[in-house]
Scaffold this active site. Structure first.
Site, PDB file in Angstrom:
ATOM      1  N   LYS A  42     -67.228 -69.547  35.890  1.00  9.54           N
ATOM      2  CA  LYS A  42     -68.429 -69.532  34.785  1.00  9.54           C
ATOM      3  C   LYS A  42     -68.137 -70.980  33.910  1.00  9.54           C
ATOM      4  O   LYS A  42     -67.224 -71.503  33.869  1.00  9.54           O
ATOM      5  CB  LYS A  42     -67.947 -68.317  33.935  1.00  9.54           C
ATOM      6  CG  LYS A  42     -68.087 -66.907  34.610  1.00  9.54           C
ATOM      7  CD  LYS A  42     -67.856 -65.866  33.581  1.00  9.54           C
ATOM      8  CE  LYS A  42     -67.754 -64.415  34.328  1.00  9.54           C
ATOM      9  NZ  LYS A  42     -68.798 -64.061  35.044  1.00  9.54           N
ATOM     10  N   TYR A  59     -76.111 -62.863  31.147  1.00 18.30           N
ATOM     11  CA  TYR A  59     -76.580 -62.594  32.797  1.00 18.30           C
ATOM     12  C   TYR A  59     -78.037 -63.106  32.819  1.00 18.30           C
ATOM     13  O   TYR A  59     -78.824 -62.945  31.673  1.00 18.30           O
ATOM     14  CB  TYR A  59     -76.481 -61.111  33.225  1.00 18.30           C
ATOM     15  CG  TYR A  59     -75.209 -60.724  33.037  1.00 18.30           C
ATOM     16  CD1 TYR A  59     -74.279 -60.617  34.311  1.00 18.30           C
ATOM     17  CD2 TYR A  59     -74.407 -60.160  32.136  1.00 18.30           C
ATOM     18  CE1 TYR A  59     -73.063 -60.065  34.572  1.00 18.30           C
ATOM     19  CE2 TYR A  59     -73.519 -59.563  32.079  1.00 18.30           C
ATOM     20  CZ  TYR A  59     -72.744 -59.434  33.483  1.00 18.30           C
ATOM     21  OH  TYR A  59     -71.140 -59.026  33.439  1.00 18.30           O
ATOM     22  N   HIS A  77     -73.791 -61.852  38.808  1.00 15.73           N
ATOM     23  CA  HIS A  77     -72.487 -62.242  37.884  1.00 15.73           C
ATOM     24  C   HIS A  77     -72.958 -62.815  36.843  1.00 15.73           C
ATOM     25  O   HIS A  77     -73.849 -63.701  37.127  1.00 15.73           O
ATOM     26  CB  HIS A  77     -71.656 -62.925  38.577  1.00 15.73           C
ATOM     27  CG  HIS A  77     -70.980 -62.077  39.901  1.00 15.73           C
ATOM     28  ND1 HIS A  77     -69.860 -60.915  39.436  1.00 15.73           N
ATOM     29  CD2 HIS A  77     -70.724 -61.837  41.259  1.00 15.73           C
ATOM     30  CE1 HIS A  77     -69.381 -60.457  40.330  1.00 15.73           C
ATOM     31  NE2 HIS A  77     -69.934 -60.764  41.447  1.00 15.73           N
TER      32      HIS A  77
END
Length: 633
Positions: free
Chosen positions: A586, A535, A543
């Protein structure tokens, strides 16, 4: 430590200053003015203002264009020199090493909140990340009016699920409406293509005079068509000489979709049409059940096993009651017929006290010579002798008794008995004991867990944690803790003599220490199939943007002299991990860790300790992006 960074850190978005000077317009809604004001909420940037469990005292900024800034800088420097602040870390937290879970447990509530709010270390044993089980229980029991993050997350997911369900329903309705319109348009087109017969070819029917018909024809005839019916717009198939429907080639989309997929389906339909359809029975109707997929079907399900048993027993009892009613109606008819043929009774006592030696009544129309059944009355109930007891006791219904009888000894039905039994099961058993006061105090049963990498970073890197032995409660030194964590990174744990620089803990800790030093917040990423997720500020603010996969590398040529385990990763593994991370927005980062050979690592451990040995680990990051034709042109 030699490091090659290829990840560009994202600039933090600048926070817009709050317009405190502007006043909000006065609300004209009376409900809003009458509602009690909510307590002010502490902003997140104040709760999580410390990125680590230590405090720093930076000097003020010096501006050459402003001479007063130099004076401010001098005053702050003199204050720290003459009155130095306490050494940091000023607060040292305590944790207990647990060999069963291979983690460090922290049980002090103040230490738990400090470690979570100052760097997002660890997780709650009964929570996903933040240790808020106690708050969640208070909210569930209604003792606290606040909500927790899990409840808000669950409500958002339920709202998204409901929105998706409504959207899918609307799309399905639109598709069905479009299909209906296309079918209607197709039928109109086919009907329009059929030519109507010309009016000249239609022979007029002769007029029929009602007066010319005989009387018996007029009486038998209700209506007589006097004119030819107008042709309808409905599609009428053409017929050939043999009387069969003329087949047409399937040229439209509906006709093509209506064709069978194989000859087996056609043969099955012919066999099904040739066999007579069995009459529907109750058992077949019961078997035709559908899975509860809609909200109404889910709400119709029983809430507990007791309700399910009650429904099944009530259905069985209703069937038995229906059969018994049919039998009782037949017996009543026989009894009524017997009573009409018997002699009138003198009194109820004589009827009840009659013995089997009395002569049976003769039926009308039957001679005496015909053999009859002796000692068998017309109705079995007239043969019973009823005696009442002076003491009336309630009938006890046992759990093992069968629920086959419709009427019990006390006259109540089995449905009533079962309903009372279910209510008795659901209600708590009240004993004749003195009432005791149940304590409403809620005890916090959650503890805090620190991963081995987090615990060693707090102990060795920051010095803000002290790990103690669970048996002796003596503090464990950094060297002993490192050996213990290295040995427990294998399963089963290895001895000290079998440890090497390629231990999983050393490789993982090198990556964790590397990203912590760069300002990232790494946390375990087993949920997403990776080793770590990082993070930028913490899980409260945003997120995670990257998923980390650690790959040990043995690039030193001296590793050929020692046994080591090479990483066996395949392309399918890489594409699978990348696909999983792409679904959660991601990016995949492969972190290669160059592990030093055992002689170099042992020599550095003897000379400079843990810090010198960790400097021999080299970190290399490689960003993996999924190739897309539209994006990567």
């Amino acid at each position: 430590m030699a490091e090659n960074m290829t990840i560009a850190t994202m600039a933090q978005p600048s926070e817009s200053p709050s317009k405190s000077g502007e006043e909000a317009p006065a609300s004209t809604n009376p409900a809003a003015t009458s509602a009690p004001p909510r307590p002010p909420r502490v902003p997140y940037h104040q709760i999580y203002k410390l990125p680590a469990p230590i405090r720093t005292f930076p000097l003020p900024t010096f501006y050459p264009s402003n001479p007063l800034s130099l004076f401010h800088l001098a005053v702050a420097w003199l204050r720290q020199v003459l009155l130095p602040p306490p050494a940091e870390p000023s607060v040292i937290h305590e944790g207990i090493w647990d060999p069963d879970t291979r983690s460090v447990h922290v049980k002090d509530p103040k230490s738990i909140r400090a470690l979570w709010e100052q760097g997002f270390y660890g997780k709650g044993s009964l929570s996903r990340s933040e240790p808020n089980w106690f708050k969640r229980e208070l909210s569930r029991r209604g003792l606290d009016g606040t909500t927790v993050s899990e409840e808000r997350t669950a409500s958002r997911r339920e709202e998204r699920r409901q929105v998706k369900w409504e959207r899918a329903k609307a799309e399905l309705e639109a598709i069905e409406k479009q299909k209906h319109e296309e079918a209607k348009l197709n039928s109109e087109t086919v009907n329009a293509a059929i030519p109507e017969p010309p009016a000249a070819e239609i022979e007029p029917e002769p007029e029929v005079l009602l007066s010319s018909l005989p009387d018996h024809v007029l009486s038998a005839t209700s209506t007589i068509p006097l004119s030819r019916a107008a042709p309808t717009n409905e599609f009428v198939p053409k017929t050939v000489a043999h009387g069969h429907v003329e087949p047409k080639p399937p040229v439209g989309p509906l006709e093509l979709l209506a064709l069978p997929n194989s000859y087996a389906l056609v043969r099955g339909e012919e066999l099904a049409l040739s066999q007579p359809e069995p009459a529907p029975t109750e058992e077949n109707v019961r078997k035709e059940l559908k899975a509860p997929v809609g909200p109404i079907e889910l709400l119709a399900l029983p809430n507990s096993l007791v309700d399910l048993v009650a429904l099944s027993v009530v259905s069985v009892l209703s069937e038995d009651a229906g059969v018994d009613e049919d039998e009782s109606s037949t017996e009543d008819q026989l009894e009524a017929s017997a009573l009409t043929n018997d002699e009138p009774e003198t009194s109820a006592t004589e009827a009840n006290d009659s013995t089997s030696s009395s002569s049976p009544p003769h039926t009308d129309g039957l001679p005496d010579s015909q053999p009859t059944q002796e000692n068998v009355p017309a109705t079995p109930e007239r043969r019973k002798s009823v005696r009442f007891s002076s003491t009336v006791e309630s009938t006890t219904f046992q759990h093992t008794d069968a629920a086959s009888e419709v009427k019990n000894n006390n006259g109540s039905s089995d449905v009533e008995v079962f309903s009372s039994f279910v209510s008795a099961v659901e209600k708590p058993v009240i004993l004749n004991v003195e009432p005791t006061v149940i304590s409403q105090e809620l005890v916090d049963k959650e503890h805090f867990q620190l991963a081995p990498e987090e615990a060693f970073f707090l102990t060795f890197g920051l010095g803000a944690l002290r790990v103690v032995d669970p048996v002796t409660e003596a503090p464990i030194s950094n060297e002993q803790l490192l050996i213990k964590l290295r040995a427990n990174s294998y399963f089963p744990p290895r001895s000290v003599d079998n440890l090497s620089p390629e231990d999983p803990f050393l490789v993982q800790y090198a990556v964790y220490h590397h990203f912590r030093s760069l300002g990232w917040v790494p946390r375990h990423g087993i949920k997403f199939g990776v080793d770590w997720i990082i993070y930028q500020r913490g899980p409260v603010f945003d997120h995670s943007e990257f998923g980390i996969m650690v790959v040990p590398s043995f690039s030193d040529p001296r590793w050929s002299e020692f046994e080591h385990e090479e990483s066996k990763k395949t392309w399918s593994w890489l594409m699978g991990v990348n696909r999983v991370l792409s679904h959660v927005l991601k990016s995949l980062v492969l972190v290669y860790v160059d592990v030093p050979p055992p002689p170099v690592f042992d020599e550095e451990m003897k000379k400079g300790g843990i810090a010198a040995a960790l400097k021999k680990f080299t970190i290399r990051e490689v960003m993996v992006r999924r190739f897309s034709v539209n994006r990567n042109r």
